[in-house]
Design a protein around this motif. Structure first.
Motif, short mmCIF file in Angstrom:
data_model
loop_
_atom_site.label_atom_id
_atom_site.label_comp_id
_atom_site.label_asym_id
_atom_site.label_seq_id
_atom_site.Cartn_x
_atom_site.Cartn_y
_atom_site.Cartn_z
N LYS A 442 -33.03 50.14 -54.73
CA LYS A 442 -33.68 49.63 -53.54
C LYS A 442 -34.33 50.53 -52.51
N GLY A 443 -34.10 51.91 -52.86
CA GLY A 443 -34.84 52.87 -52.06
C GLY A 443 -34.33 52.99 -50.47
N ASN A 444 -33.13 52.48 -50.41
CA ASN A 444 -32.22 52.74 -49.10
C ASN A 444 -30.78 52.41 -49.46
N PRO A 445 -30.08 53.12 -48.48
CA PRO A 445 -28.52 53.18 -48.59
C PRO A 445 -28.01 51.58 -48.39
N TRP A 446 -28.40 50.86 -47.81
CA TRP A 446 -28.08 49.60 -47.69
C TRP A 446 -28.39 48.44 -48.48
N GLY A 447 -29.32 48.73 -49.58
CA GLY A 447 -29.74 47.91 -50.57
C GLY A 447 -30.55 46.76 -50.38
N MET A 448 -31.36 46.89 -49.25
CA MET A 448 -32.28 45.76 -48.74
C MET A 448 -33.41 46.05 -49.20
N PRO A 449 -34.03 44.82 -49.21
CA PRO A 449 -35.63 44.77 -49.82
C PRO A 449 -36.61 45.63 -49.13
N ALA A 450 -37.37 46.32 -49.79
CA ALA A 450 -38.37 47.02 -49.14
C ALA A 450 -39.19 46.39 -48.05
N LYS A 451 -39.47 45.09 -48.37
CA LYS A 451 -40.34 44.42 -47.42
C LYS A 451 -39.76 44.29 -45.92
N TRP A 482 -42.72 58.53 -39.92
CA TRP A 482 -41.72 58.15 -40.74
C TRP A 482 -40.75 57.26 -40.09
N VAL A 483 -40.55 56.25 -40.37
CA VAL A 483 -39.63 55.37 -39.43
C VAL A 483 -38.11 55.61 -40.02
N GLY A 484 -37.97 55.82 -41.38
CA GLY A 484 -36.81 56.02 -42.14
C GLY A 484 -35.73 54.72 -42.18
N CYS A 485 -34.94 54.82 -43.13
CA CYS A 485 -34.11 53.77 -43.50
C CYS A 485 -33.45 53.25 -42.33
N ALA A 486 -32.73 54.01 -41.57
CA ALA A 486 -31.84 53.30 -40.55
C ALA A 486 -32.80 52.66 -39.47
N GLY A 487 -33.99 53.39 -39.19
CA GLY A 487 -34.93 52.94 -38.21
C GLY A 487 -35.54 51.65 -38.52
N SER A 488 -35.67 51.38 -39.74
CA SER A 488 -36.38 50.19 -40.33
C SER A 488 -35.29 48.86 -40.47
N LEU A 489 -34.16 49.16 -40.75
CA LEU A 489 -33.23 48.45 -41.50
C LEU A 489 -31.73 48.07 -40.51
N GLU A 490 -31.64 48.97 -39.62
CA GLU A 490 -30.30 48.97 -39.06
C GLU A 490 -30.63 48.36 -37.59
N ASP A 491 -30.09 47.55 -37.04
CA ASP A 491 -30.25 46.68 -35.75
C ASP A 491 -30.34 47.60 -34.55
N ARG A 492 -29.29 48.59 -34.82
CA ARG A 492 -29.19 49.46 -33.46
C ARG A 492 -30.13 50.54 -33.41
N ALA A 493 -30.34 51.06 -34.65
CA ALA A 493 -31.27 51.97 -34.84
C ALA A 493 -32.82 51.58 -34.63
N LYS A 494 -32.98 50.40 -34.78
CA LYS A 494 -34.25 49.66 -34.57
C LYS A 494 -34.69 49.62 -33.27
N LYS A 495 -33.88 49.83 -32.29
CA LYS A 495 -34.14 49.85 -30.89
C LYS A 495 -34.73 51.06 -30.66
N GLU A 517 -43.75 51.06 -48.30
CA GLU A 517 -44.08 52.10 -49.15
C GLU A 517 -43.08 53.36 -48.78
N GLU A 518 -42.45 53.22 -47.65
CA GLU A 518 -41.35 54.41 -47.51
C GLU A 518 -40.20 54.22 -48.26
N SER A 519 -39.38 55.21 -48.89
CA SER A 519 -38.31 55.10 -49.70
C SER A 519 -37.29 56.25 -48.86
N CYS A 520 -35.99 55.97 -49.15
CA CYS A 520 -35.13 57.10 -48.55
C CYS A 520 -35.51 58.54 -49.00
N THR A 521 -35.42 59.46 -48.26
CA THR A 521 -35.71 60.79 -48.36
C THR A 521 -34.89 61.48 -49.48
N GLY A 522 -33.52 60.76 -49.52
CA GLY A 522 -32.40 61.52 -50.59
C GLY A 522 -31.50 62.11 -49.86
#
Length: 725
Positions: A442-451, A482-495, A517-522
């Motif tokens: 999924k391109g992120n550690p939480w397995g959420m869809p890219a959208k 570069w928002v990052g996985c946490a910044g895009s998908l984790e509620d607290r980090a989204k703040k 288009e972003e994906s985990c940096t690895g």
């Protein structure tokens, strides 16, 4: 007396020199049995300059809070080298009690300097012995930084130095009495009073006998030390005085900075592995001690056992089995014990079969063969060299590397061992397996869809340009965010993401995001040890970013996550990605300085700032977040006692964010305890991982009624936004 002194002294000196010559050859062969380590000799002038600075100024040892220890060690170190000529003099005195070195022997500056450093070295070693005795493991247990050190070796070295210094002073006193009747002179500035006290009425015969006896004693002590270290090639507390010069010169970075930031690329026989088409005999990571590079084996042999790494390690401080020092000592002892087997041609091939014939191994002692047969990573019950639980406790925070006075590269060595466990043995914590699958699929550690990476945009009331939708060419924007996985998908980090994006909007900074288009940096995969997955992610991201930036000459990226920041800035160049990357606190600090953001609204709160490891120690960004806090009216920042270079990890690094802590106290709980000791209303940080970890601990405390409901953990950007608005 004279004949006996000569016979004993020359005899022990001959034995010591012979054994020392043998151990030097053995030490060289043991260290060079490691793999090639490319990139360790570039820019020799810069390396030499750094060595002189580190050695001469003791910059790595004389840290804040340890300066008295650093000063004492400097005096002992200088005395050890400078007073070698007194050993030469002692040999001459065996034959003539009045012997002095030719030319400089009666030159008063030489005599004065020798006596000064003898007295200073004596006082310094007594001070250091006191420090050790105050911090004995028998008194402090695990809290002692000497816990696990080989104490008899340290005592031996200290008492040798003490004995040598006392011998020199006694000899000087006897010389003063014999030559000038104990009268004061610059030549005998410190020893004349000793002569007055001990030898005022002594006869010439008595003084001659004293000189013969003490000169012999000095020689015996010195060569007993030489014999002892020759018989113990793994005696780091003694060997570091020779090896540290080489270890510092060959350090990872030519500019002399610590071995943090980017991890070493994975090499096999000194050559980077082609992950698209690896050689059949390529070695993935470190599965046995001889798989380390020669620089790794030099690291292990150089360890002084001072325990500064252990003292700062978040895992060790919370009751876990990992001590960076004990890992290094275990690897050192294994390398030196196993060396005869490896040097005889012993080892396992790719099929796990012994490469050496019985004829090749017939001269190898049974205890060496037993050492070679030990599992490398496993459980204590298996008598493994490294405990698996210790290996997986590491957060890769870099505190050990930052504190090490001889520049040992603990993090790289630990990750190298993880690489073998993950990629060859498939032996790693089960929770981490889910994280790896999610990144791969999924391109992120939480397995959420890219959208889902765009969901946060609907939660703000200002435009957020998305590349490919609102922006077709990055020439139109100054920064790619570069928002990052946490910044895009984790509620607290989204703040944090929303606050930073709004600040950019207010400041009029033209930016765009990549969205789906972003994906985990690895980063989590690489720190866990899955180098293949990191390479896959990194190469895909680099290809995508190069395509997105096109021919734009300056490819500016700003990231709110220090882990993304570190990967993009420091590690992506290893796979051909060269970008101009900054952290969001650096950009915000600049915008405030330029007047594009003006914090006006007072925030009357007590705050304490937590340094993210991958922003602070790994990338040396300490000032911008603090400057932002200082510019917000009303905020009162109180530093925790472990901050900046000595900051304490939140527990999330090294992929620990996705692994449970089942041993000891939770690291985030320990860090929040420190934060609460400053009596804050708010705990601030500049990393989404830290935000989550510290926030989890605060939430648990709120539920237990230990902190007020108003207590919160926020990013620096959130505080700035509140004041700007």
């Amino acid at each position: 007396m004279q004949i006996a002194a000569i016979i004993v002294s020359l005899g022990i000196a001959a034995v010591g020199i012979a054994l020392f010559g043998q151990v030097l050859v053995r030490m060289y062969r043991t260290i060079t049995m490691g793999q090639p380590a490319p990139g360790r000799t570039g820019n020799p002038w810069a390396r030499t300059r750094n060595l002189v600075i580190e050695f001469g100024a003791h910059t790595r040892l004389a840290r804040k809070g340890k300066r008295s220890i650093g000063a004492a060690h400097w005096l002992v170190m200088v005395s050890f080298g400078l007073l070698f000529l007194t050993l030469v003099t002692a040999f001459g005195q065996l034959f003539s009690p009045t012997f002095q070195l030719p030319v400089i022997g009666h030159w008063w500056p030489y005599q004065f300097v020798s006596e000064f450093f003898t007295v200073a070295g004596l006082l310094a070693i007594v001070f250091l012995m006191g420090v050790r005795l105050r911090n004995l493991p028998s008194k402090k247990g695990r809290k002692s930084r000497f816990f696990g050190s080989v104490m008899w070796q340290a005592y031996f070295v200290e008492y040798v130095i003490l004995g040598v210094m006392l011998c020199i002073l006694t000899l000087r006193g006897a010389e003063a009495a014999l030559e000038n009747g104990s009268k004061f002179s610059m030549e005998y500035f410190f020893s004349a009073p000793i002569a007055q006290a001990l030898f005022k009425n002594a006869s010439v015969d008595t003084l001659q006998n004293v000189i013969w006896a003490v000169a012999a004693l000095k020689i015996v002590i010195s060569f007993t030390w030489m014999i002892t270290i020759s018989l113990n090639s793994n005696m780091g507390v003694a060997w570091h005085r020779f090896l540290a010069f080489f270890n510092i010169w060959f350090k990872k970075k030519e500019d002399g900075t610590t071995a943090l930031g980017a991890l070493n690329p994975m090499l096999s026989n000194g050559v980077p592995i082609d992950f698209e088409d690896p050689d059949e005999d390529a070695v993935f990571g470190v599965g046995k001690v001889e798989d380390f590079s020669w620089k790794g084996l030099l690291d292990f042999s150089t360890c002084t056992e001072c325990g500064r790494c252990q003292d700062q390690c978040p895992a060790w401080n919370t009751g876990k089995p990992l001590s960076p020092k004990l890992v290094v000592l275990a690897l050192r002892d294994n390398a030196h014990a196993k060396a005869p087997y490896v040097l005889a041609g012993g080892g396992l091939d790719m099929a796990g079969e012994e490469k050496a014939t019985e004829e090749m191994l017939k001269g190898v002692p049974h205890d060496v063969l037993a050492e070679a047969a030990r599992p490398f990573v496993g459980s204590p019950e298996e008598n493994a060299v490294i405990a698996a639980e210790a290996l997986w406790s590491c957060t890769t925070c870099g505190a050990c590397v930052e504190q090490c006075p001889v520049d040992i590269e603990h993090v790289d060595h630990i990750v190298d061992m993880r690489r073998y466990q993950v990629m060859i043995e498939s032996a790693f914590p089960s929770e981490a397996g889910t994280m790896l699958k999610n990144i791969e699929n999924k391109g992120n550690p939480w397995g959420m869809p890219a959208k889902r990476r765009l969901d946060w945009i609907s939660e703000v009331d200002f435009p957020v340009p998305v590349f490919g939708e609102d922006v077709e060419n990055l020439d139109e924007v100054e920064y790619l965010y570069w928002v990052g996985c946490a910044g895009s998908l984790e509620d607290r980090a989204k703040k944090t993401t929303k606050a930073f994006a709004e600040l950019l909007h207010i400041a009029g900074v033209k930016f765009a995001i990549l969205g789906g288009e972003e994906s985990c940096t690895g980063d989590p995969a690489r720190r866990l040890g899955n180098e293949f997955l990191f390479q896959m992610q990194a190469m895909a991201n680099v290809e995508m970013l190069n395509e997105v930036f096109g021919d734009k000459p300056v490819k500016k990226i700003v990231a709110t996550c220090p882990h993304c920041f570190n990967s993009l800035a420091n590690e992506y160049p290893q796979v051909g990605g060269h970008f101009d990357v900054i952290h969001h606190t650096q950009l915000l600090d600049t915008l405030v300085d330029e007047g594009r953001l003006t914090p006006i609204t007072p925030i009357e709160q007590n705050i304490t700032y937590h340094d993210p490891c991958y922003l602070g120690r790994h990338n040396k960004v300490y000032t911008p977040p603090r400057e932002i806090i200082a510019k917000v009216p009303g905020l009162r920042n109180t530093e925790m006692h472990r901050c900046k270079e000595k900051g304490f990890c939140c527990g999330a690094g090294g992929a620990r964010m996705w692994m449970e802590e089942r041993i000891g106290k939770r690291i985030n709980t320990e860090r929040v305890d420190e934060a609460l000791s400053t009596n804050p209303d708010v705990i601030s940080t500049a990393c989404p991982y830290c935000l989550v970890m510290l926030g989890d601990s605060i939430t648990a405390r709120k539920q237990a009624g230990e902190v007020p409901e108003s207590m919160e953990v926020v990013d620096v950007s959130q505080l700035l936004l509140r004041s700007v608005k």
